[in-house]
Design an enzyme around this catalytic site. Structure first.
Site, mmCIF file in Angstrom:
data_model
loop_
_atom_site.group_PDB
_atom_site.id
_atom_site.type_symbol
_atom_site.label_atom_id
_atom_site.label_comp_id
_atom_site.label_asym_id
_atom_site.label_seq_id
_atom_site.Cartn_x
_atom_site.Cartn_y
_atom_site.Cartn_z
ATOM 1 N N ARG A 149 -1.449 -5.882 8.740
ATOM 2 C CA ARG A 149 -0.073 -5.405 8.590
ATOM 3 C C ARG A 149 0.397 -4.909 9.955
ATOM 4 N NH1 ARG A 149 2.954 -1.123 4.428
ATOM 5 N NH2 ARG A 149 4.399 -2.735 3.787
ATOM 6 N N LEU B 230 13.064 -2.567 1.497
ATOM 7 C CA LEU B 230 14.332 -2.627 0.777
ATOM 8 C C LEU B 230 14.560 -3.984 0.117
ATOM 9 C CD1 LEU B 230 16.731 -0.463 3.000
ATOM 10 C CD2 LEU B 230 15.591 0.152 0.864
ATOM 11 N N ALA C 116 -3.356 3.206 2.205
ATOM 12 C CA ALA C 116 -4.032 3.399 3.492
ATOM 13 C C ALA C 116 -5.290 4.216 3.250
ATOM 14 C CB ALA C 116 -3.107 4.114 4.463
ATOM 15 N N ARG D 17 8.718 1.283 -2.943
ATOM 16 C CA ARG D 17 9.501 2.222 -3.755
ATOM 17 C C ARG D 17 10.049 1.557 -5.014
ATOM 18 N NH1 ARG D 17 12.886 3.967 1.424
ATOM 19 N NH2 ARG D 17 12.510 1.749 1.725
ATOM 20 N N CYS E 120 0.316 5.466 0.056
ATOM 21 C CA CYS E 120 -0.462 6.707 0.050
ATOM 22 C C CYS E 120 0.001 7.600 -1.089
ATOM 23 C CB CYS E 120 -0.228 7.476 1.344
ATOM 24 S SG CYS E 120 -1.135 6.820 2.724
ATOM 25 N N PRO F 153 0.841 -1.203 0.000
ATOM 26 C CA PRO F 153 0.000 0.000 0.000
ATOM 27 C C PRO F 153 0.874 1.250 0.000
ATOM 28 C CG PRO F 153 0.063 -0.999 2.190
ATOM 29 C CD PRO F 153 0.763 -1.938 1.260
ATOM 30 N N GLN G 240 -6.114 -1.405 1.983
ATOM 31 C CA GLN G 240 -5.641 -1.266 3.360
ATOM 32 C C GLN G 240 -6.568 -0.297 4.088
ATOM 33 O OE1 GLN G 240 -2.040 1.020 4.402
ATOM 34 N NE2 GLN G 240 -1.333 -0.784 5.529
ATOM 35 N N TYR H 109 0.440 3.995 13.509
ATOM 36 C CA TYR H 109 -0.919 4.523 13.384
ATOM 37 C C TYR H 109 -1.812 3.926 14.478
ATOM 38 C CZ TYR H 109 1.063 6.581 9.248
ATOM 39 O OH TYR H 109 1.864 7.318 8.421
HETATM 40 C C1 FMN Z 1 5.021 6.722 -1.364
HETATM 41 C C2 FMN Z 1 4.827 5.764 -0.243
HETATM 42 C C3 FMN Z 1 3.600 5.657 0.378
HETATM 43 C C4 FMN Z 1 3.405 4.727 1.412
HETATM 44 N N1 FMN Z 1 2.152 4.576 1.939
HETATM 45 C C5 FMN Z 1 1.895 3.540 2.783
HETATM 46 C C6 FMN Z 1 0.575 3.210 3.154
HETATM 47 O O1 FMN Z 1 -0.402 3.792 2.665
HETATM 48 N N2 FMN Z 1 0.406 2.196 4.035
HETATM 49 C C7 FMN Z 1 1.453 1.487 4.551
HETATM 50 O O2 FMN Z 1 1.243 0.579 5.359
HETATM 51 N N3 FMN Z 1 2.717 1.756 4.168
HETATM 52 C C8 FMN Z 1 2.957 2.725 3.281
HETATM 53 N N4 FMN Z 1 4.234 2.947 2.828
HETATM 54 C C9 FMN Z 1 5.291 2.014 3.241
HETATM 55 C C10 FMN Z 1 5.458 0.935 2.186
HETATM 56 O O3 FMN Z 1 4.273 0.160 2.037
HETATM 57 C C11 FMN Z 1 6.637 -0.014 2.524
HETATM 58 O O4 FMN Z 1 6.356 -0.714 3.713
HETATM 59 C C12 FMN Z 1 7.960 0.728 2.688
HETATM 60 O O5 FMN Z 1 8.118 1.744 1.714
HETATM 61 C C13 FMN Z 1 9.143 -0.216 2.609
HETATM 62 O O6 FMN Z 1 9.150 -0.927 1.379
HETATM 63 P P1 FMN Z 1 10.108 -0.484 0.140
HETATM 64 O O7 FMN Z 1 11.531 -0.531 0.662
HETATM 65 O O8 FMN Z 1 9.833 -1.503 -0.937
HETATM 66 O O9 FMN Z 1 9.719 0.901 -0.254
HETATM 67 C C14 FMN Z 1 4.464 3.906 1.843
HETATM 68 C C15 FMN Z 1 5.715 4.039 1.228
HETATM 69 C C16 FMN Z 1 5.904 4.922 0.193
HETATM 70 C C17 FMN Z 1 7.257 4.982 -0.476
#
Ligand code: FMN
Length: 373
Positions: A233, A304, A59, A327, A27, A25, A102, A185
């Site tokens: 989560r 990551l 979210a 990301r 945002c 997810p 979510q 949260y």
């Molecule tokens: C732009 C952006 C928005 C995010 N929004 C949410 C969200 O809505 N809900 C959530 O649980 N995590 C959110 N995250 C966290 C990601 O779901 C993820 O757990 C975190 O970025 C680590 O994973 P990655 O290394 O692949 O980015 C967000 C991350 C990014 C980069």
């Protein structure tokens, strides 16, 4: 050549996943009064063509005051529901990727500016701000407004709002619900002894701190069709001494499992500004593994995860059943295609894009809508 673990199918309840790659997810801070906009159609539509197994909608606040920012998506009335319907109706016309949502409440971390304008908390007097609520009247950061502690009516209101949003999600044909119990949260604020200082049955012992999140889970589970998964989560640790940790996460996961939780998604942190995170590739994977070893539910690892061999190893080694990308898949929305090419698997592609299949990967693409199912 044996099938790569990352591309083995998996069934979770009525959800049929074509591979082990899920879109986390994310945002977008691009909604108006909780309603999705054209941005969501562009963004989610693009990701729905990525070849991943599951698309998770960002979210989505169950009440307006549960939004992180004034530009968050919500699902609390007919207008917000209709905006998601419009987005999904368009996406489903062109992609059969299953969609999860979510459901979230930001608690004391609500009422902030969007990240690209600094992300600071907005006072309730600001047009984009409001009074926040939480388990206890403790602010997240020293500059933030203290939240108001939820009383019995407030707890019932939030619980009912989660259930009502789950009913709307069911009506929208959404394939799975993920409850947001991570990243500091509201539900995480109940779980962690650092943010929950209540002296009623919702605070103190681990059983008491888990009570409200479990009540929310039960309410959502009861409101969503039984065959469709409801998952949670969590943050596997606060990364702060004396906070929420992996042992408590395991106890929470086990309690959820007995109540019919379908999967756990294990992230970390976000509750306390003092967090000391050992950032490195796959740094949260051991937390996922610990939860996986203590339960029989499928577990998602996140954080990551960027490499094809890295992701394959996480699933092949049994660290987790699935990997989630955030990301990485924004940066490269065709990551699952490249992973399939690298690992010698096949992946779904829309008919319109079939001519892009590289000459050296002659058997890479399955055509959208033409495979066995
Ligand atoms: C732009 C952006 C928005 C995010 N929004 C949410 C969200 O809505 N809900 C959530 O649980 N995590 C959110 N995250 C966290 C990601 O779901 C993820 O757990 C975190 O970025 C680590 O994973 P990655 O290394 O692949 O980015 C967000 C991350 C990014 C980069």
């Amino acid at each position: 050549m044996s099938e790569p673990s990352l591309f083995a199918p998996l069934t979770v309840g009525s959800l049929r996943l074509r591979n082990r790659i899920v879109i986390a997810p994310m945002c977008q801070y691009s909604a108006t009064d909780g309603c999705m906009t054209d941005w969501h159609l562009i963004h989610l539509g693009n990701l729905a063509l990525s070849g991943a197994a599951l698309l998770t909608i960002e979210a989505t606040a169950v009440v307006p005051e549960g939004r992180i920012t004034y530009a968050d998506v919500g699902l609390w009335n007919d207008a917000t529901e209709a905006s998601i319907y419009r987005t999904l109706e368009s996406i489903r016309r062109w992609s059969d990727m299953p969609v999860a949502i979510q459901l979230a409440h930001a608690g004391r971390k609500a009422s902030t500016q969007v990240p690209w304008k600094g992300g600071a908390q907005l006072p309730s007097a600001n047009p984009g701000g409001w009074q926040t609520v939480a388990p206890s009247p403790l602010a997240f950061g020293p500059e933030d407004n203290p939240p108001i502690a939820l009383d019995a009516d407030g707890l019932a209101h939030v619980r009912d709002a989660f259930a009502a949003a789950a009913r709307r999600a069911a009506r929208l044909g959404i394939d799975a619900v993920q409850i947001h119990g991570a990243h500091g949260y509201l539900l995480h604020q109940f779980l962690s002894p650092l943010s929950n200082r209540r002296d009623d049955e919702y605070g103190g012992s681990l059983a008491n701190r888990m009570r409200f999140p479990l009540e929310v889970f039960d309410a959502v589970r009861a409101a969503f069709p039984p065959e469709r998964p409801v998952t949670m989560r969590i943050s596997g640790t606060d990364w702060v001494e004396g906070g929420w940790d992996v042992e408590q996460s395991i106890a929470f996961a086990q309690a959820l499992e007995t109540r019919g939780c379908s999967a756990m998604h294990v992230s970390s942190g976000g509750l306390d500004p003092r967090q000391d995170i050992p950032l490195a590739p796959g740094y949260q994977v051991p937390l996922a593994r610990a939860v996986r070893e203590a339960t029989a539910m499928p577990v998602v690892a996140v954080g990551l995860i960027t490499g094809f061999d890295q992701a394959e190893a996480i699933v092949a080694n049994g660290d987790a059943d699935m990997v989630a990308l955030a990301r990485t898949i924004l940066y490269d929305p065709r990551w699952p295609w490249h992973a399939a090419a690298h690992l010698g698997a096949t992946v779904r592609a829309p008919a319109q894009y079939l001519r892009s299949q590289p000459r050296q990967y002659r058997h890479l693409f399955e055509v959208e809508g033409s495979a066995e199912d």
